[in-house]
Design a protein around this motif. Structure first.
Motif, short mmCIF file in Angstrom:
data_model
loop_
_atom_site.label_atom_id
_atom_site.label_comp_id
_atom_site.label_asym_id
_atom_site.label_seq_id
_atom_site.Cartn_x
_atom_site.Cartn_y
_atom_site.Cartn_z
N ALA A 180 0.83 -1.21 0.00
CA ALA A 180 0.00 0.00 0.00
C ALA A 180 0.86 1.26 0.00
O ALA A 180 0.59 2.22 -0.72
CB ALA A 180 -0.94 -0.01 1.20
N ALA A 181 1.94 1.23 0.79
CA ALA A 181 2.82 2.40 0.87
C ALA A 181 3.46 2.70 -0.48
O ALA A 181 3.74 3.86 -0.80
CB ALA A 181 3.89 2.16 1.93
N SER A 182 3.68 1.67 -1.30
CA SER A 182 4.32 1.85 -2.59
C SER A 182 3.44 2.61 -3.58
O SER A 182 3.91 3.04 -4.63
CB SER A 182 4.71 0.50 -3.19
OG SER A 182 3.56 -0.21 -3.64
N THR A 183 2.16 2.77 -3.26
CA THR A 183 1.23 3.47 -4.15
C THR A 183 1.05 4.93 -3.77
O THR A 183 0.27 5.65 -4.42
CB THR A 183 -0.15 2.79 -4.15
OG1 THR A 183 -0.81 3.02 -2.89
CG2 THR A 183 -0.04 1.30 -4.41
N ARG A 184 1.73 5.38 -2.73
CA ARG A 184 1.53 6.74 -2.23
C ARG A 184 1.78 7.77 -3.33
O ARG A 184 2.71 7.64 -4.11
CB ARG A 184 2.45 7.01 -1.05
CG ARG A 184 2.11 8.28 -0.27
CD ARG A 184 3.00 8.40 0.95
NE ARG A 184 2.64 9.58 1.75
CZ ARG A 184 1.75 9.57 2.72
NH1 ARG A 184 1.14 8.45 3.05
NH2 ARG A 184 1.46 10.68 3.39
#
Length: 347
Positions: A30-34
């Motif tokens: 999820a963090a990689s989509t920030r």
């Protein structure tokens, strides 16, 4: 009768620890989509998004929700789960761009009878991959473990995407007679028509582990090719000017989706010889004995997105889309009338 030891939620079939383990595992994905505009980390009661931080001045919000249909049945039966998350995102964000909206954030819903952390994580990691391709942030979701609601090993998926466009800059715009229809190639069946696909495979005596009759690998692997995400090239074309409308070719095929972006009194005249029918659709046609009209009304037939453009912009936009990595076909034009009419035949 009173139980000597009190019941727990786990005794009832719900494992809170497994849910917590899933949240920890999918956190990096999820963090990689920030992206600009994300205002909070995953794990709160709601996801926050700042439209001004995303660069919008006077935005109109656009929302879309969808699933992946019975393609999910093939993924579950074969264990090939990594691509259905991409499908889920694609089905939502490709709809958003048809309104001229930039996808901003995505939420997912994963429901099952008994949670497998590994399987759920693979699906959500695919969702994150789709979000990265689309440039939107995965800011939340729901994992529901519901004993008694699903057969063993089964699960269901739903997705919800929100995008934005500046006020007065939404699509479709007013198409005119003589406008050109461009088509962008699909990556296979995408995520529509799989109830018929499954029926054709059964009629042909094939299993998902059978060799694919139209490509390398197994039939299941070939059919699970993820839906193509058109967001970045489509928005590049829109911002370059001359686009009247996008039509995402999903259930209903070219026949029913293209008219959705045309005003009353106008239709599309398409040349079926303008592109070559991909092998998967030729197999479906031949193995299922499908009439051409049925093929065009159920499947994308190799065209995943149609773009209606001003005639004086068709060449430049075709070049731009090609540079963005798309395979572009000039399909036909807009004319007075209703619906979609065809010349030539699919070959």
């Amino acid at each position: 009768m009173t139980l000597r030891n009190g019941l727990t939620y786990r005794d009832a079939g719900v494992d809170i620890d497994a849910g917590d383990a899933l949240v920890k595992r999918i956190g990096p994905a999820a963090a990689s989509t920030r992206r600009p505009g994300v205002a909070d980390a995953l794990g709160g009661f709601g996801g926050l998004f700042d439209l001004k931080a995303a660069g919008f001045q006077d935005p109109v919000l656009v929302a879309a929700t969808d699933g992946v249909g019975t393609k999910l049945r093939i993924a579950i039966d074969t264990g090939h789960l990594d691509g259905v998350g991409v499908d889920l995102v694609a089905m939502c964000v490709n709809d958003l761009i048809c309104q001229g909206a930039e996808p901003l954030f995505f939420l997912d819903y994963f429901a099952t009878g008994k949670l497998s952390v590994d399987e759920a994580a693979r699906v959500v990691e695919g969702i994150a991959a789709g979000c990265r391709t689309a440039g939107c942030a995965l800011i939340g979701g729901e994992t529901a473990e519901m004993p008694g609601m699903y057969a063993a090993g089964d699960f269901d998926l739903a997705g919800f995407a929100v995008g934005a466009a500046e006020r007065g800059q939404t699509l479709p715009a007013q198409a005119q007679p003589g406008d050109v229809v461009l088509g962008l190639a699909s990556d296979g069946v995408h995520s529509n028509g799989f109830s018929l696909v499954r029926r054709v495979a059964d009629h042909a005596g094939l299993t998902w582990e059978s060799g694919s009759p139209f490509s390398e690998g197994t039939l299941g692997e070939a059919l699970l090719t993820p839906t193509r995400i058109y967001v970045r090239p489509a928005l590049a074309a829109f911002r370059a000017g001359g686009v009247r409308g996008f039509a995402h070719i999903t259930g209903g095929g070219l026949t029913e989706n293209l008219p959705r972006v045309l005003p009353e009194g106008l239709g599309a005249r398409l040349d079926l010889a303008a592109w070559t029918l991909p092998p998967v659709f030729a197999w479906l046609r031949d193995a299922g004995g499908l009439e051409e009209a049925e093929l065009l009304r159920v499947f994308n037939c190799g065209i995943g997105l149609c773009i209606v453009v001003a005639p004086d912009r068709a060449e430049a936009l075709s070049a731009l889309l090609t540079e963005e990595g798309e395979t572009v076909f000039r399909l036909g034009e807009i004319a007075e009338g209703e619906g979609v009419s065809y010349t030539g035949t699919l070959a």
